[in-house]
Design an enzyme around this catalytic site. Structure first.
Site, PDB file in Angstrom:
ATOM      1  N   CYS A   1       6.761  11.952  -7.371  1.00 23.00           N
ATOM      2  CA  CYS A   1       7.823  11.572  -8.282  1.00 23.00           C
ATOM      3  C   CYS A   1       8.634  10.410  -7.717  1.00 23.00           C
ATOM      4  O   CYS A   1       8.959  10.377  -6.544  1.00 23.00           O
ATOM      5  CB  CYS A   1       8.779  12.710  -8.606  1.00 23.00           C
ATOM      6  SG  CYS A   1       7.966  14.123  -9.322  1.00 23.00           S
TER       7      CYS A   1
ATOM      8  N   ARG B   1       3.946   6.986  -6.659  1.00 21.83           N
ATOM      9  CA  ARG B   1       4.448   8.279  -6.212  1.00 21.83           C
ATOM     10  C   ARG B   1       4.065   9.418  -7.157  1.00 21.83           C
ATOM     11  O   ARG B   1       4.249  10.601  -6.835  1.00 21.83           O
ATOM     12  CB  ARG B   1       5.977   8.241  -6.094  1.00 21.83           C
ATOM     13  CG  ARG B   1       6.471   7.244  -5.090  1.00 21.83           C
ATOM     14  CD  ARG B   1       7.976   7.224  -5.043  1.00 21.83           C
ATOM     15  NE  ARG B   1       8.500   8.463  -4.519  1.00 21.83           N
ATOM     16  CZ  ARG B   1       8.657   8.723  -3.228  1.00 21.83           C
ATOM     17  NH1 ARG B   1       8.355   7.814  -2.335  1.00 21.83           N
ATOM     18  NH2 ARG B   1       9.130   9.877  -2.817  1.00 21.83           N
TER      19      ARG B   1
ATOM     20  N   TRP C   1       4.925  13.457 -10.801  1.00 18.21           N
ATOM     21  CA  TRP C   1       3.718  14.137 -10.320  1.00 18.21           C
ATOM     22  C   TRP C   1       4.014  15.613 -10.503  1.00 18.21           C
ATOM     23  O   TRP C   1       4.842  16.188  -9.808  1.00 18.21           O
ATOM     24  CB  TRP C   1       3.472  13.800  -8.847  1.00 18.21           C
ATOM     25  CG  TRP C   1       2.183  14.320  -8.308  1.00 18.21           C
ATOM     26  CD1 TRP C   1       0.967  13.698  -8.357  1.00 18.21           C
ATOM     27  CD2 TRP C   1       1.965  15.568  -7.631  1.00 18.21           C
ATOM     28  NE1 TRP C   1       0.012  14.487  -7.751  1.00 18.21           N
ATOM     29  CE2 TRP C   1       0.595  15.645  -7.299  1.00 18.21           C
ATOM     30  CE3 TRP C   1       2.791  16.633  -7.279  1.00 18.21           C
ATOM     31  CZ2 TRP C   1       0.033  16.712  -6.628  1.00 18.21           C
ATOM     32  CZ3 TRP C   1       2.227  17.718  -6.608  1.00 18.21           C
ATOM     33  CH2 TRP C   1       0.868  17.754  -6.291  1.00 18.21           C
TER      34      TRP C   1
ATOM     35  N   ASN D   1      13.124  14.590  -7.745  1.00 17.43           N
ATOM     36  CA  ASN D   1      11.917  14.552  -6.918  1.00 17.43           C
ATOM     37  C   ASN D   1      12.022  15.718  -5.949  1.00 17.43           C
ATOM     38  O   ASN D   1      12.989  15.792  -5.189  1.00 17.43           O
ATOM     39  CB  ASN D   1      11.876  13.212  -6.164  1.00 17.43           C
ATOM     40  CG  ASN D   1      10.800  13.177  -5.096  1.00 17.43           C
ATOM     41  OD1 ASN D   1       9.788  13.861  -5.211  1.00 17.43           O
ATOM     42  ND2 ASN D   1      11.018  12.383  -4.074  1.00 17.43           N
ATOM     43  N   GLY D   2      11.047  16.633  -5.984  1.00 18.03           N
ATOM     44  CA  GLY D   2      11.091  17.785  -5.074  1.00 18.03           C
ATOM     45  C   GLY D   2      10.843  19.063  -5.840  1.00 18.03           C
ATOM     46  O   GLY D   2      10.288  19.042  -6.942  1.00 18.03           O
TER      47      GLY D   2
ATOM     48  N   GLU E   1     -12.609   9.893   7.614  1.00 16.21           N
ATOM     49  CA  GLU E   1     -11.843   8.962   6.778  1.00 16.21           C
ATOM     50  C   GLU E   1     -12.735   8.353   5.687  1.00 16.21           C
ATOM     51  O   GLU E   1     -12.300   8.174   4.542  1.00 16.21           O
ATOM     52  CB  GLU E   1     -11.216   7.869   7.665  1.00 16.21           C
ATOM     53  CG  GLU E   1     -10.442   6.791   6.948  1.00 16.21           C
ATOM     54  CD  GLU E   1      -9.272   7.294   6.085  1.00 16.21           C
ATOM     55  OE1 GLU E   1      -8.905   8.469   6.177  1.00 16.21           O
ATOM     56  OE2 GLU E   1      -8.759   6.485   5.295  1.00 16.21           O
TER      57      GLU E   1
ATOM     58  N   LYS F   1     -11.925   8.633   1.750  1.00 17.22           N
ATOM     59  CA  LYS F   1     -11.780   7.451   0.875  1.00 17.22           C
ATOM     60  C   LYS F   1     -12.682   7.589  -0.348  1.00 17.22           C
ATOM     61  O   LYS F   1     -12.270   7.353  -1.473  1.00 17.22           O
ATOM     62  CB  LYS F   1     -12.174   6.157   1.595  1.00 17.22           C
ATOM     63  CG  LYS F   1     -11.203   5.568   2.553  1.00 17.22           C
ATOM     64  CD  LYS F   1      -9.996   4.918   1.952  1.00 17.22           C
ATOM     65  CE  LYS F   1      -8.873   5.865   1.764  1.00 17.22           C
ATOM     66  NZ  LYS F   1      -8.065   6.306   2.790  1.00 17.22           N
TER      67      LYS F   1
ATOM     68  N   GLU G   1     -11.546  10.485  -2.754  1.00 22.76           N
ATOM     69  CA  GLU G   1     -10.243  10.378  -3.424  1.00 22.76           C
ATOM     70  C   GLU G   1     -10.238   9.339  -4.536  1.00 22.76           C
ATOM     71  O   GLU G   1      -9.495   9.480  -5.494  1.00 22.76           O
ATOM     72  CB  GLU G   1      -9.091  10.185  -2.430  1.00 22.76           C
ATOM     73  CG  GLU G   1      -9.033   8.875  -1.709  1.00 22.76           C
ATOM     74  CD  GLU G   1      -7.892   8.801  -0.676  1.00 22.76           C
ATOM     75  OE1 GLU G   1      -6.912   9.553  -0.772  1.00 22.76           O
ATOM     76  OE2 GLU G   1      -8.000   7.960   0.235  1.00 22.76           O
TER      77      GLU G   1
ATOM     78  N   HIS H   1     -25.817  23.343  12.408  1.00 23.09           N
ATOM     79  CA  HIS H   1     -25.223  24.684  12.333  1.00 23.09           C
ATOM     80  C   HIS H   1     -24.826  25.040  10.906  1.00 23.09           C
ATOM     81  O   HIS H   1     -24.004  25.933  10.693  1.00 23.09           O
ATOM     82  CB  HIS H   1     -24.030  24.773  13.282  1.00 23.09           C
ATOM     83  CG  HIS H   1     -24.410  24.503  14.704  1.00 23.09           C
ATOM     84  ND1 HIS H   1     -25.149  25.391  15.443  1.00 23.09           N
ATOM     85  CD2 HIS H   1     -24.223  23.425  15.481  1.00 23.09           C
ATOM     86  CE1 HIS H   1     -25.366  24.868  16.650  1.00 23.09           C
ATOM     87  NE2 HIS H   1     -24.819  23.679  16.698  1.00 23.09           N
TER      88      HIS H   1
ATOM     89  N   LYS I   1       0.915   9.129  -3.657  1.00 28.16           N
ATOM     90  CA  LYS I   1       0.889   8.476  -2.347  1.00 28.16           C
ATOM     91  C   LYS I   1       1.748   9.199  -1.317  1.00 28.16           C
ATOM     92  O   LYS I   1       1.396   9.284  -0.157  1.00 28.16           O
ATOM     93  CB  LYS I   1       1.350   7.026  -2.464  1.00 28.16           C
ATOM     94  CG  LYS I   1       1.242   6.303  -1.138  1.00 28.16           C
ATOM     95  CD  LYS I   1       0.887   4.875  -1.291  1.00 28.16           C
ATOM     96  CE  LYS I   1       0.568   4.233   0.041  1.00 28.16           C
ATOM     97  NZ  LYS I   1      -0.750   4.651   0.556  1.00 28.16           N
TER      98      LYS I   1
HETATM   99  C1  G6P Z   1      -1.072  11.391   0.662  1.00 28.13           C
HETATM  100  C2  G6P Z   1      -1.681  10.014   0.502  1.00 28.13           C
HETATM  101  C3  G6P Z   1      -2.582   9.691   1.686  1.00 28.13           C
HETATM  102  C4  G6P Z   1      -1.797   9.841   2.983  1.00 28.13           C
HETATM  103  C5  G6P Z   1      -1.143  11.205   3.093  1.00 28.13           C
HETATM  104  C6  G6P Z   1      -0.168  11.251   4.260  1.00 28.13           C
HETATM  105  O1  G6P Z   1      -2.052  12.345   0.565  1.00 28.13           O
HETATM  106  O2  G6P Z   1      -2.431   9.950  -0.699  1.00 28.13           O
HETATM  107  O3  G6P Z   1      -3.055   8.368   1.567  1.00 28.13           O
HETATM  108  O4  G6P Z   1      -2.662   9.642   4.064  1.00 28.13           O
HETATM  109  O5  G6P Z   1      -0.391  11.493   1.919  1.00 28.13           O
HETATM  110  O6  G6P Z   1       0.876  10.356   4.001  1.00 28.13           O
HETATM  111  P1  G6P Z   1       1.758   9.688   5.108  1.00 28.13           P
HETATM  112  O7  G6P Z   1       2.734   8.826   4.358  1.00 28.13           O
HETATM  113  O8  G6P Z   1       2.447  10.807   5.841  1.00 28.13           O
HETATM  114  O9  G6P Z   1       0.881   8.910   6.005  1.00 28.13           O
END
Ligand code: G6P
Length: 619
Positions: free
Chosen positions: A2, A27, A74, A100-101, A490, A494, A497, A513, A614
């Site tokens: 949010c 956000r 969100w 937000n929260g 990672e 990527k 997501e 395993h 994000k």
């Molecule tokens: C969300 C974002 C990711 C990020 C993660 C941690 O899931 O989509 O891209 O890595 O939060 O966020 P931060 O701001 O703590 O790195």
């Protein structure tokens, strides 16, 4: 999660709010809304869907006044529908709120309001009802929105930044902050508030971050900040060190692609000016941006916890390798949301390193504050200057990557990797395991990383062709060992997501395993296989999956690709890194590009993938 923005004191407040929401949309983007206050009516327009839906609605139903607040959502409580979109207004139409929260005790508060009619299923709406009730209880000729909000917020449990407008206070916006970010500003007779500086950068670079428990009354003639008792306090003021251009796409089709291409510069910025000559003589030493911990204290550290979430967690895995290698201290890397709910052994000889792009991820902040309660020193590796984590830590290393807008993190990650290497060198130096001259020598070698990343970016056409070949695979497994393993994690993150392909990562040695049972004709295995200590083992693992029908895309380096070509279907050749621990900075880049191209070929919304946001400020 949010985004909030409020503006008071300019006739085009609505345009400013919509422009700010476009910068906050990362956000949360399942619905958006706006409310204006002209002292006679609160007028709300809100729509489910991306911000564009709100923009269309505003074209059909224009709003104009000098005071308003906006929100991009969100969803947590209640599906993303028009009626659950913020703002929420009390039944009498005198108070509106965006939030937000999560208000954890909202059910109990709602019950207290008896048979009041609620227009939404959210946890937020009750706060508008309660503030309206507080205003009713005040003397008619002395209604005070800030006092009413303070009285209500005192009863809330959870995490929130809340932003209110009321007919009783036509030019005012009142905000409250607890465990969710909120920035306030005042420039040229206009008052502002927002979740993030990105929303305000078009108007001012002088901002102030509210601390938990602080409230602000924002008006055209200034911003007044008070604590829970209503006593005036100084918020944390700072100047934003980037400009509007950095927050725009600059000709790239997506923020993600722009940010991938910004990596050489961002990495150079993270590496810049990291040596200082101590005033009491001696050779140059590595230093962090802010260090409020005695270096002798760091010398007595016997254990390190790295806390992070998502992509930042994967950077932390490389941090473990670097710290164990250079500083010789045992390191555990922890998912921040797990760390805080078990009983980790943390004492003043434990160093906690919290890694976060935003500095606002609630679990990472909570883990770090648990550690501080145990009197453990905390170092934050953070991108956003002035963020909560940066303010609360004992030491800060900023990644200086500039604003990252795309939900999928790219330049924040590679700069975090560099930050992890710097921390490893720093701790090695502090503990006397590395001479300053050795640290200086390694740092000098790292200066070639931006150029090497640029060379990897030039493989883009080859990577796009691979995406063309593989964008329809059923299942993708990423495998790696040592420095390749965090990048396997990672790479899989990527891909899943932004393209929604089923992608997982495993230590290459673990495949036998269990995970290898998933491999069949039609699977793709992406193998991280640089030259170095585990290359031979990786070749064996590649052969094992290939024998079971998988296509193999190997990411090698100049020293490994000749052999890889005999075993893999496709091979990408990267430059040799200047140090094996810098290898991940190079090897993640083709995986970022691969995911980007796969997602665009599949027609997905790269910058705003479904269900994600994000910055995760709720648990
Ligand atoms: C969300 C974002 C990711 C990020 C993660 C941690 O899931 O989509 O891209 O890595 O939060 O966020 P931060 O701001 O703590 O790195």
């Amino acid at each position: 999660m949010c985004g909030i923005i409020g503006i008071t004191g300019r006739p085009d407040a609505v345009d400013g709010i919509v422009a700010g929401l476009t910068r906050l949309e990362y956000r949360g983007y399942d619905s958006a809304g706006i409310v204006t206050n002209d002292g006679r009516d609160l007028r709300v327009v809100k729509r489910a869907g991306k911000l564009q839906q709100l923009v269309k609605a505003l074209e059909a139903q224009p709003l104009a006044t000098s005071t308003g607040i906006g929100h991009t959502r969100w969803a947590t409580h209640g599906e993303p529908t028009d009626r659950n979109a913020h703002p929420h207004v009390d039944p009498s139409g005198r108070v509106a709120v965006v939030h937000n929260g999560i208000i954890e005790n909202y059910q109990a508060l709602k019950a207290e309001l008896g048979d009041a009619r609620f227009a939404s299923e959210t946890d937020t709406e009750v706060t508008a009802h309660l503030v309206a009730r507080e205003l009713d209880r005040q003397p008619e000729d002395a209604r005070d929105l800030l006092a009413a909000v303070r009285a209500v917020v005192a009863r809330l449990q959870g995490a929130y930044s809340l932003c209110f407008v009321a007919l009783d206070a036509p030019d005012e916006i009142v905000v409250a902050k607890h465990e969710a970010p909120l920035i306030v500003a005042h420039a040229d007779g206009v008052g502002y508030c927002a979740s993030d500086v990105a929303a305000l950068i078009a108007h001012t670079r002088e901002v102030a971050a509210l601390l938990d428990g602080q409230f602000a009354r924002i008006a055209p003639d200034g911003v007044e900040v008070v604590d829970v008792h209503g006593e005036p306090v100084e918020p944390h003021r700072y100047e934003v060190d980037w400009d509007l251009a950095a927050a725009e796409k600059q000709g790239f089709p997506h923020f993600m692609l722009k940010e991938i291409h910004e990596q050489p510069q961002a990495i150079a910025d993270t590496l810049r000016d990291r040596l200082t000559v101590p005033p009491n003589g001696g050779g140059p030493r590595l230093y962090l941006d802010e260090l409020r911990i005695d270096e002798h204290e760091l010398g007595s550290i016997d254990k390190v916890f790295i806390l992070a979430c998502g992509t930042s967690l994967h950077a932390g895995m490389v941090g473990k390798l670097a710290i164990e290698h250079w500083a010789g201290i045992p390191v555990d890397v922890e998912v921040a949301s797990e760390f805080r709910y078990r009983d980790p052994i943390v004492d003043p000889h434990t160093l906690v390193i919290a890694i976060s792009q935003s500095g606002e991820t609630i679990d990472t902040i909570a883990g770090a504050s648990y550690a501080r309660d145990q009197r453990a020193p905390v170092i934050a590796l953070v991108n956003v200057v002035g963020s909560t984590l940066a303010r609360e830590a004992d030491g800060v290393l900023y990644t200086h990557a500039g604003p990252e807008v795309a939900v999928a993190s790219t330049k924040a990650f590679t700069t975090q990797l560099i930050g992890c290497l710097l921390l490893g060198l720093f701790l090695g130096q502090v503990r006397g395991r590395l001479f300053a001259s050795e640290a200086e020598d390694i740092l000098a070698r790292l200066q070639s990383v931006p150029e090497a990343v640029q060379q990897v970016l030039e493989l883009d056409a080859q990577i796009a062709a691979l995406a063309e070949r593989y964008h329809d695979v059923d299942y993708t497994m990423f495998i790696g060992r040592h420095t390749g393993l965090p990048i396997a994690y990672e790479g899989a993150l990527k891909l899943k997501e932004i393209s929604y392909l089923h992608a997982e990562a495993f230590p290459a040695g673990e495949m036998k395993h269990g995970p290898i049972a998933l491999i069949e004709q039609g699977s793709l295995v992406v193998a991280l296989a640089p030259a170095g200590r585990v290359f031979g083992k990786m070749v064996s693992n590649i052969q094992e999956v290939r024998a079971r029908g998988a296509a193999v895309l190997a990411i090698g380096t100049e020293g490994s690709t000749a052999e890889l070509k005999a075993h893999a279907d496709d091979v990408l050749t990267l430059p040799e890194p200047p140090h094996e621990l810098a290898g991940p900075v190079l090897s993640v880049v083709p995986l970022q590009l691969f995911s980007y191209h796969v997602a665009t070929l599949r027609g997905e919304d790269v910058d705003q993938p479904r269900n994600l946001a994000k910055t995760v400020t709720v648990e």
